[in-house]
Scaffold this motif. Structure first.
Motif, PDB file in Angstrom:
ATOM      1  N   HIS A 193       0.877  -1.179   0.000  1.00  0.00           N
ATOM      2  CA  HIS A 193       0.000   0.000   0.000  1.00  0.00           C
ATOM      3  C   HIS A 193       0.908   1.221   0.000  1.00  0.00           C
ATOM      4  O   HIS A 193       1.710   1.423   0.913  1.00  0.00           O
ATOM      5  N   LEU A 194       0.787   2.046  -1.044  1.00  0.00           N
ATOM      6  CA  LEU A 194       1.723   3.138  -1.291  1.00  0.00           C
ATOM      7  C   LEU A 194       1.018   4.483  -1.200  1.00  0.00           C
ATOM      8  O   LEU A 194      -0.148   4.609  -1.590  1.00  0.00           O
ATOM      9  N   VAL A 195       1.744   5.484  -0.731  1.00  0.00           N
ATOM     10  CA  VAL A 195       1.162   6.807  -0.506  1.00  0.00           C
ATOM     11  C   VAL A 195       2.095   7.885  -1.064  1.00  0.00           C
ATOM     12  O   VAL A 195       3.313   7.825  -0.870  1.00  0.00           O
ATOM     13  N   ALA A 196       1.501   8.866  -1.750  1.00  0.00           N
ATOM     14  CA  ALA A 196       2.196  10.081  -2.164  1.00  0.00           C
ATOM     15  C   ALA A 196       1.479  11.251  -1.506  1.00  0.00           C
ATOM     16  O   ALA A 196       0.323  11.527  -1.821  1.00  0.00           O
TER      17      ALA A 196
ATOM     18  N   GLY B 184       7.531   8.937  -6.332  1.00  0.00           N
ATOM     19  CA  GLY B 184       7.597   9.401  -4.951  1.00  0.00           C
ATOM     20  C   GLY B 184       6.649   8.705  -4.002  1.00  0.00           C
ATOM     21  O   GLY B 184       6.496   9.138  -2.846  1.00  0.00           O
ATOM     22  N   PHE B 185       6.019   7.624  -4.429  1.00  0.00           N
ATOM     23  CA  PHE B 185       5.161   6.854  -3.532  1.00  0.00           C
ATOM     24  C   PHE B 185       6.021   6.108  -2.518  1.00  0.00           C
ATOM     25  O   PHE B 185       7.099   5.600  -2.851  1.00  0.00           O
ATOM     26  N   GLU B 186       5.511   6.015  -1.290  1.00  0.00           N
ATOM     27  CA  GLU B 186       6.188   5.280  -0.237  1.00  0.00           C
ATOM     28  C   GLU B 186       5.234   4.277   0.394  1.00  0.00           C
ATOM     29  O   GLU B 186       4.040   4.566   0.571  1.00  0.00           O
ATOM     30  N   GLN B 187       5.744   3.107   0.752  1.00  0.00           N
ATOM     31  CA  GLN B 187       4.889   2.069   1.344  1.00  0.00           C
ATOM     32  C   GLN B 187       4.570   2.408   2.794  1.00  0.00           C
ATOM     33  O   GLN B 187       5.459   2.736   3.585  1.00  0.00           O
ATOM     34  N   THR B 188       3.284   2.317   3.139  1.00  0.00           N
ATOM     35  CA  THR B 188       2.844   2.581   4.509  1.00  0.00           C
ATOM     36  C   THR B 188       2.148   1.387   5.141  1.00  0.00           C
ATOM     37  O   THR B 188       1.933   1.371   6.347  1.00  0.00           O
ATOM     38  N   ALA B 189       1.763   0.401   4.328  1.00  0.00           N
ATOM     39  CA  ALA B 189       1.045  -0.770   4.849  1.00  0.00           C
ATOM     40  C   ALA B 189       1.110  -1.847   3.780  1.00  0.00           C
ATOM     41  O   ALA B 189       1.701  -1.657   2.708  1.00  0.00           O
ATOM     42  N   THR B 190       0.516  -2.989   4.083  1.00  0.00           N
ATOM     43  CA  THR B 190       0.381  -4.075   3.106  1.00  0.00           C
ATOM     44  C   THR B 190      -1.077  -4.514   3.084  1.00  0.00           C
ATOM     45  O   THR B 190      -1.668  -4.755   4.134  1.00  0.00           O
ATOM     46  N   PHE B 191      -1.655  -4.603   1.887  1.00  0.00           N
ATOM     47  CA  PHE B 191      -3.017  -5.078   1.706  1.00  0.00           C
ATOM     48  C   PHE B 191      -2.983  -6.530   1.253  1.00  0.00           C
ATOM     49  O   PHE B 191      -1.964  -7.045   0.792  1.00  0.00           O
ATOM     50  N   SER B 192      -4.140  -7.180   1.370  1.00  0.00           N
ATOM     51  CA  SER B 192      -4.363  -8.516   0.823  1.00  0.00           C
ATOM     52  C   SER B 192      -5.742  -8.557   0.185  1.00  0.00           C
ATOM     53  O   SER B 192      -6.665  -7.843   0.624  1.00  0.00           O
ATOM     54  N   THR B 193      -5.875  -9.406  -0.832  1.00  0.00           N
ATOM     55  CA  THR B 193      -7.151  -9.556  -1.527  1.00  0.00           C
ATOM     56  C   THR B 193      -7.436 -11.037  -1.759  1.00  0.00           C
ATOM     57  O   THR B 193      -6.550 -11.773  -2.211  1.00  0.00           O
TER      58      THR B 193
END
Length: 282
Positions: free
Chosen positions: A128-131, A270-279
């Motif tokens: 999970h990536l955030v900019a 410039g996205f940075e990982q803040t969490a990990t999702f699953s599906t």
């Protein structure tokens, strides 16, 4: 009148909206889907196409679960997911996708896997990536919001992306009309962004959900014959800039861990990982 629950699980309604949004605000980027749906529907089941269940402990809303086509845990730990799973098993499977933070999805699934049977596919590691700031590279100036007259060019690209990403067509089972309506809605909202060349889409992405503070991007796609040219890097830089100026200041997405070209592109933007999702998909 509000239905009170000191401890236990019950469907939430309009009178719970403020408390539910306060719950999603504990992690507003991760919970943007749930917050968007709540703002859009005021938690009315008729508009949700399902329900949002809340778990209360001593009168306080401590966790929730969106139960519709998508099963999405919200701020749910192991004890919460056990309670939600017990309620889910009492009604049979009605969802097609379980998605959310990895630990919550794994915990839910540990209770649901045996009775629900094998899924079509599982994707356990989705960064999970955030900019939250301007893109680190120059935006592609040819990427722009889609317009109504772009629909004929945009729709085949949306179908191609969906089919490639999920392994099934969005038109399957007579769903074409609904999917066409969704694509038109995204254009109307100003949430569809693409680079058009000679009447064809070569890059596209959409905002799927948004609140005043967060927006989640989905549907990122480059036409196959143009991959490797860097269109995704400039295109996503443009999407970040456009979304931050027009919709919400924080842009997020989640990506399959094996999709290394996409991950490299997002890193350059410039996205940075803040969490990990699953599906989990049926």
């Amino acid at each position: 009148m509000r239905t009170t629950t000191r401890s236990g699980v019950r469907p939430l309604g309009a009178s719970d909206l403020a408390e539910f949004l306060a719950l999603t605000d504990r992690d507003p980027t991760v919970n943007v889907f749930a917050a968007h749906r709540a703002r859009q529907t005021r938690l009315e089941p008729r508009l949700l196409g399902g329900e949002v269940w809340g778990r209360f402990v001593e009168g306080e809303l401590v966790s929730a679960c969106h139960v519709g086509a998508n099963l999405v845990p919200v701020e749910a730990g192991p004890e919460d997911t056990a309670v939600f799973a017990e309620r889910l098993l009492g009604r049979g499977r009605t969802v097609s996708t379980v998605v959310g933070p990895e630990q919550a999805v794994r915990s839910l699934w540990s209770h649901l896997e045996a009775p629900w049977g094998p899924p079509r596919e599982t994707r356990w590691c989705q960064p999970h990536l955030v900019a939250s700031g301007p893109p680190l590279v120059e935006p592609d100036p040819l990427v722009r919001p889609s317009r109504a007259e772009d629909f004929a060019a945009l729709y085949p690209a949306c179908v191609a992306m969906y089919t490639e990403e999920l392994g099934v067509s969005p038109e399957l089972g007579g769903a074409a009309d609904g999917y066409r309506a969704r694509v038109r809605q995204l254009i109307q909202f100003g949430w569809s962004f693409a680079r058009y060349e000679a009447g064809r889409v070569v890059f596209k992405a959409e905002v799927a959900f948004a609140t005043p503070t967060n927006a989640q991007v989905q549907g990122v796609w480059v036409t196959p014959e143009r991959r490797g040219e860097g269109l995704a890097v400039g295109g996503m830089a443009a999407v970040v800039a456009l979304v931050r100026s027009r919709i919400s200041p924080v842009v997020s997405l989640y990506v399959n861990d094996w999709n290394q070209p996409a991950r490299r592109a997002y890193d350059r933007v410039g996205f940075e990982q803040t969490a990990t999702f699953s599906t989990v998909m049926y």
